[in-house]
Design a protein around this motif. Structure first.
Motif, PDB file in Angstrom:
ATOM      1  N   GLU A  14       0.832  -1.200   0.000  1.00  0.00           N
ATOM      2  CA  GLU A  14       0.000   0.000   0.000  1.00  0.00           C
ATOM      3  C   GLU A  14       0.869   1.253   0.000  1.00  0.00           C
ATOM      4  OE1 GLU A  14      -2.617  -0.287   3.325  1.00  0.00           O
ATOM      5  OE2 GLU A  14      -4.057  -1.601   2.299  1.00  0.00           O
ATOM      6  N   GLU A  22      -2.065   8.557  -9.782  1.00  0.00           N
ATOM      7  CA  GLU A  22      -3.316   7.833 -10.038  1.00  0.00           C
ATOM      8  C   GLU A  22      -3.546   7.556 -11.516  1.00  0.00           C
ATOM      9  OE1 GLU A  22      -6.835   9.329  -8.278  1.00  0.00           O
ATOM     10  OE2 GLU A  22      -5.978   9.508  -6.272  1.00  0.00           O
ATOM     11  N   GLU A  23      -3.049   8.433 -12.392  1.00  0.00           N
ATOM     12  CA  GLU A  23      -3.314   8.258 -13.822  1.00  0.00           C
ATOM     13  C   GLU A  23      -2.385   7.241 -14.472  1.00  0.00           C
ATOM     14  OE1 GLU A  23      -0.365  11.648 -13.330  1.00  0.00           O
ATOM     15  OE2 GLU A  23      -2.187  10.919 -12.338  1.00  0.00           O
ATOM     16  N   THR A  31      -4.586  -0.220 -14.011  1.00  0.00           N
ATOM     17  CA  THR A  31      -4.401   1.037 -13.289  1.00  0.00           C
ATOM     18  C   THR A  31      -4.115   0.779 -11.814  1.00  0.00           C
ATOM     19  OG1 THR A  31      -6.740   1.242 -12.708  1.00  0.00           O
ATOM     20  CG2 THR A  31      -6.050   2.137 -14.857  1.00  0.00           C
ATOM     21  N   VAL A  32      -3.781   1.852 -11.121  1.00  0.00           N
ATOM     22  CA  VAL A  32      -3.546   1.755  -9.685  1.00  0.00           C
ATOM     23  C   VAL A  32      -4.795   1.234  -8.978  1.00  0.00           C
ATOM     24  CG1 VAL A  32      -3.007   3.077  -7.601  1.00  0.00           C
ATOM     25  CG2 VAL A  32      -1.810   3.580  -9.731  1.00  0.00           C
ATOM     26  N   GLN A  33      -5.968   1.682  -9.417  1.00  0.00           N
ATOM     27  CA  GLN A  33      -7.211   1.238  -8.781  1.00  0.00           C
ATOM     28  C   GLN A  33      -7.405  -0.263  -8.946  1.00  0.00           C
ATOM     29  OE1 GLN A  33      -9.359   3.023  -6.769  1.00  0.00           O
ATOM     30  NE2 GLN A  33     -10.058   0.922  -6.393  1.00  0.00           N
ATOM     31  N   ASP A  34      -7.067  -0.803 -10.108  1.00  0.00           N
ATOM     32  CA  ASP A  34      -7.171  -2.244 -10.320  1.00  0.00           C
ATOM     33  C   ASP A  34      -6.314  -2.998  -9.305  1.00  0.00           C
ATOM     34  OD1 ASP A  34      -8.861  -2.036 -12.589  1.00  0.00           O
ATOM     35  OD2 ASP A  34      -7.124  -1.646 -13.867  1.00  0.00           O
ATOM     36  N   TRP A  36      -5.314  -1.930  -6.367  1.00  0.00           N
ATOM     37  CA  TRP A  36      -5.910  -1.818  -5.028  1.00  0.00           C
ATOM     38  C   TRP A  36      -6.948  -2.917  -4.807  1.00  0.00           C
ATOM     39  CZ3 TRP A  36      -4.105   0.558  -1.031  1.00  0.00           C
ATOM     40  CH2 TRP A  36      -3.379   1.746  -1.156  1.00  0.00           C
ATOM     41  N   ASP A  37      -7.680  -3.235  -5.859  1.00  0.00           N
ATOM     42  CA  ASP A  37      -8.705  -4.278  -5.734  1.00  0.00           C
ATOM     43  C   ASP A  37      -8.067  -5.630  -5.412  1.00  0.00           C
ATOM     44  OD1 ASP A  37     -10.642  -2.395  -6.303  1.00  0.00           O
ATOM     45  OD2 ASP A  37     -10.749  -2.899  -8.444  1.00  0.00           O
TER      46      ASP A  37
END
Length: 204
Positions: A14, A22-23, A31-34, A36-37
């Motif tokens: 983390e 983030e982009e 992506t970063v969000q993926d 995190w999941d």
């Protein structure tokens, strides 16, 4: 060096992700969000692999690589740990990418493959001279891209981390350099890219 003594794998990963804009996305549009999941579901190995992929395409700070290195060690993922530690070394000492061709076993002393994962630290003739005018070699670690080993006579793109970056300040793209494991030439390489620390580069 970051003190990771009391950080678990999730915290380490983390902390590294927080250093990625983030982009940022991988070549496969991860992506970063993926990522995190994956972390949210404790899919640490997948998250670590994707984190390495994000870092490969974007310049990120030393801490970004130190934390995944510790996470990989805790997960006992030796190759990932070695790669993350290697990237730390690249940031500290710089990196030269080159197209390396080893001499065949019939022409060189080496008859076995070389490890591709940063174990070997051969000598390199990069054009430096000794005080007496003879060739003076410089040491640099060797990482073979996309291959676990490089066979005698083989060719691959390699990454070199200089032991003494200032010795390499004059090296430039297109230059031919030679690799030595003893007094004989073990291979030749053409420099593709040079990325050295600012302190090692010549001043204008």
């Amino acid at each position: 060096m970051v003190n990771n003594d009391h950080m678990d794998v999730t915290e380490l990963l983390e902390s590294a992700f927080l250093l990625v804009p983030e982009e940022t996305a991988t070549d496969n549009d991860i992506t970063v969000q993926d990522i995190w999941d994956y972390l949210a579901h404790d899919e640490w190995q997948i998250a670590l692999s994707l984190l390495e992929e994000l870092g490969d395409g974007h310049p990120l700070p030393l801490t970004f690589w130190e934390q995944p290195a510790e996470a990989a060690e805790q997960l006992r993922l030796e190759r990932s740990a070695a790669w993350c530690h290697w990237r730390c070394s690249e940031i500290r000492n710089g990196m030269i990418r080159a197209d390396l061709t080893l001499r065949p076993a019939t022409e060189a002393r080496r008859t076995t493959p070389i490890s591709g994962h940063g174990v070997l630290r051969p000598m390199w003739d990069i054009g430096n001279l000794s005080p007496t005018g003879g060739a003076s070699v410089s040491i640099a670690g060797l990482w073979v891209e996309d291959m676990p080993v490089l066979e005698p006579g083989g060719r691959a793109t390699v990454r070199l981390v200089p032991l003494t970056p200032s010795h390499w300040a004059h090296v430039e793209t297109g230059q031919r350099i030679s690799m030595n494991e003893d007094r004989t030439v073990a291979g030749t390489a053409v420099v593709l890219e040079v990325h050295l620390p600012a302190t090692a580069m010549p001043t204008s």
